[in-house]
Each structure stands twice: as C-alpha cells, then as structure tokens.
Design a protein around this motif. Sequence first.
Motif, PDB file in Angstrom:
ATOM      1  N   MET A 106       0.830  -1.188   0.000  1.00 55.34           N
ATOM      2  CA  MET A 106       0.000   0.000   0.000  1.00 55.34           C
ATOM      3  C   MET A 106       0.875   1.252   0.000  1.00 55.34           C
ATOM      4  SD  MET A 106      -3.091   0.498  -0.192  1.00 55.34           S
ATOM      5  CE  MET A 106      -4.352   1.657   0.034  1.00 55.34           C
ATOM      6  N   ARG A 107       1.914   1.246   0.786  1.00 58.64           N
ATOM      7  CA  ARG A 107       2.789   2.400   0.886  1.00 58.64           C
ATOM      8  C   ARG A 107       3.460   2.711  -0.452  1.00 58.64           C
ATOM      9  NH1 ARG A 107       6.861   2.318   5.935  1.00 58.64           N
ATOM     10  NH2 ARG A 107       5.277   3.243   7.252  1.00 58.64           N
ATOM     11  N   HIS A 108       3.864   1.669  -1.155  1.00 58.71           N
ATOM     12  CA  HIS A 108       4.543   1.852  -2.437  1.00 58.71           C
ATOM     13  C   HIS A 108       3.611   2.477  -3.464  1.00 58.71           C
ATOM     14  CE1 HIS A 108       8.084  -0.173  -1.052  1.00 58.71           C
ATOM     15  NE2 HIS A 108       7.383  -1.230  -0.692  1.00 58.71           N
ATOM     16  N   ARG A 109       2.350   2.085  -3.458  1.00 57.16           N
ATOM     17  CA  ARG A 109       1.385   2.662  -4.393  1.00 57.16           C
ATOM     18  C   ARG A 109       1.215   4.151  -4.161  1.00 57.16           C
ATOM     19  NH1 ARG A 109      -3.718  -1.310  -4.293  1.00 57.16           N
ATOM     20  NH2 ARG A 109      -2.461  -3.175  -4.462  1.00 57.16           N
ATOM     21  N   THR A 110       1.142   4.530  -2.901  1.00 55.56           N
ATOM     22  CA  THR A 110       0.978   5.940  -2.560  1.00 55.56           C
ATOM     23  C   THR A 110       2.197   6.741  -3.012  1.00 55.56           C
ATOM     24  OG1 THR A 110      -0.341   5.319  -0.644  1.00 55.56           O
ATOM     25  CG2 THR A 110       0.530   7.538  -0.669  1.00 55.56           C
ATOM     26  N   MET A 111       3.371   6.214  -2.761  1.00 56.36           N
ATOM     27  CA  MET A 111       4.586   6.923  -3.160  1.00 56.36           C
ATOM     28  C   MET A 111       4.700   7.016  -4.679  1.00 56.36           C
ATOM     29  SD  MET A 111       5.936   8.008  -0.459  1.00 56.36           S
ATOM     30  CE  MET A 111       7.533   8.530  -1.010  1.00 56.36           C
ATOM     31  N   LEU A 112       4.343   5.955  -5.378  1.00 51.02           N
ATOM     32  CA  LEU A 112       4.382   5.995  -6.838  1.00 51.02           C
ATOM     33  C   LEU A 112       3.362   6.975  -7.401  1.00 51.02           C
ATOM     34  CD1 LEU A 112       4.911   2.227  -7.720  1.00 51.02           C
ATOM     35  CD2 LEU A 112       6.543   4.118  -8.001  1.00 51.02           C
ATOM     36  N   ALA A 113       2.201   7.054  -6.776  1.00 51.22           N
ATOM     37  CA  ALA A 113       1.183   8.004  -7.215  1.00 51.22           C
ATOM     38  C   ALA A 113       1.673   9.440  -7.019  1.00 51.22           C
ATOM     39  CB  ALA A 113      -0.120   7.782  -6.458  1.00 51.22           C
ATOM     40  N   ARG A 114       2.325   9.701  -5.895  1.00 53.07           N
ATOM     41  CA  ARG A 114       2.883  11.046  -5.648  1.00 53.07           C
ATOM     42  C   ARG A 114       3.972  11.376  -6.662  1.00 53.07           C
ATOM     43  NH1 ARG A 114       3.642  11.048   0.911  1.00 53.07           N
ATOM     44  NH2 ARG A 114       1.440  11.014   1.419  1.00 53.07           N
ATOM     45  N   LEU A 115       4.827  10.413  -6.939  1.00 48.75           N
ATOM     46  CA  LEU A 115       5.891  10.617  -7.907  1.00 48.75           C
ATOM     47  C   LEU A 115       5.314  10.896  -9.293  1.00 48.75           C
ATOM     48  CD1 LEU A 115       8.875  10.629  -8.658  1.00 48.75           C
ATOM     49  CD2 LEU A 115       8.735   8.139  -8.929  1.00 48.75           C
ATOM     50  N   ALA A 116       4.294  10.153  -9.674  1.00 48.33           N
ATOM     51  CA  ALA A 116       3.654  10.357 -10.974  1.00 48.33           C
ATOM     52  C   ALA A 116       3.070  11.763 -11.066  1.00 48.33           C
ATOM     53  CB  ALA A 116       2.564   9.317 -11.202  1.00 48.33           C
ATOM     54  N   ARG A 117       2.382  12.210 -10.008  1.00 48.07           N
ATOM     55  CA  ARG A 117       1.811  13.567 -10.005  1.00 48.07           C
ATOM     56  C   ARG A 117       2.894  14.621 -10.131  1.00 48.07           C
ATOM     57  NH1 ARG A 117      -0.952  13.604  -4.867  1.00 48.07           N
ATOM     58  NH2 ARG A 117      -1.314  11.395  -4.932  1.00 48.07           N
ATOM     59  N   LEU A 118       3.985  14.427  -9.405  1.00 49.18           N
ATOM     60  CA  LEU A 118       5.087  15.371  -9.455  1.00 49.18           C
ATOM     61  C   LEU A 118       5.658  15.474 -10.871  1.00 49.18           C
ATOM     62  CD1 LEU A 118       7.130  17.164  -7.895  1.00 49.18           C
ATOM     63  CD2 LEU A 118       8.507  15.112  -7.622  1.00 49.18           C
ATOM     64  N   CYS A 119       5.888  14.338 -11.486  1.00 47.31           N
ATOM     65  CA  CYS A 119       6.440  14.317 -12.846  1.00 47.31           C
ATOM     66  C   CYS A 119       5.478  14.939 -13.846  1.00 47.31           C
ATOM     67  CB  CYS A 119       6.768  12.888 -13.263  1.00 47.31           C
ATOM     68  SG  CYS A 119       8.110  12.167 -12.301  1.00 47.31           S
ATOM     69  N   GLU A 120       4.207  14.633 -13.732  1.00 49.60           N
ATOM     70  CA  GLU A 120       3.212  15.186 -14.648  1.00 49.60           C
ATOM     71  C   GLU A 120       3.114  16.698 -14.502  1.00 49.60           C
ATOM     72  OE1 GLU A 120      -0.237  12.938 -13.665  1.00 49.60           O
ATOM     73  OE2 GLU A 120       0.463  11.158 -14.723  1.00 49.60           O
TER      74      GLU A 120
END
Length: 39
Positions: free
Chosen positions: A1-15
């Motif tokens: 669960m933690r990894h999904r949240t971090m990946l989602a944040r990273l994706a938003r940052l990159c976008e």
Amino acid sequence: MRHRTMLARLARLCENEVRQAREAPRQASVQGVAGAGHA
C-alpha cells in the motif's frame, strides 16, 4: 500500500513538471507580445 501511494505522488510530481515545462514557453511568448511597444 505504501509503495502505491509513493508511486502516485511521484507520478503527479512528474506530470506537473511536464505541464509546467510545456506552459512556460507559451506564457513567455504571450507576455512578450503583450508588452511590445512599451519602453
């Protein structure tokens, strides 16, 4: 669960960075046109 949240944040940052990079040249050219003729 933690990894999904971090990946989602990273994706938003990159976008957001990509969006800002695309918008910056347009804003600069629009500002340059609007300010033309002012000395």
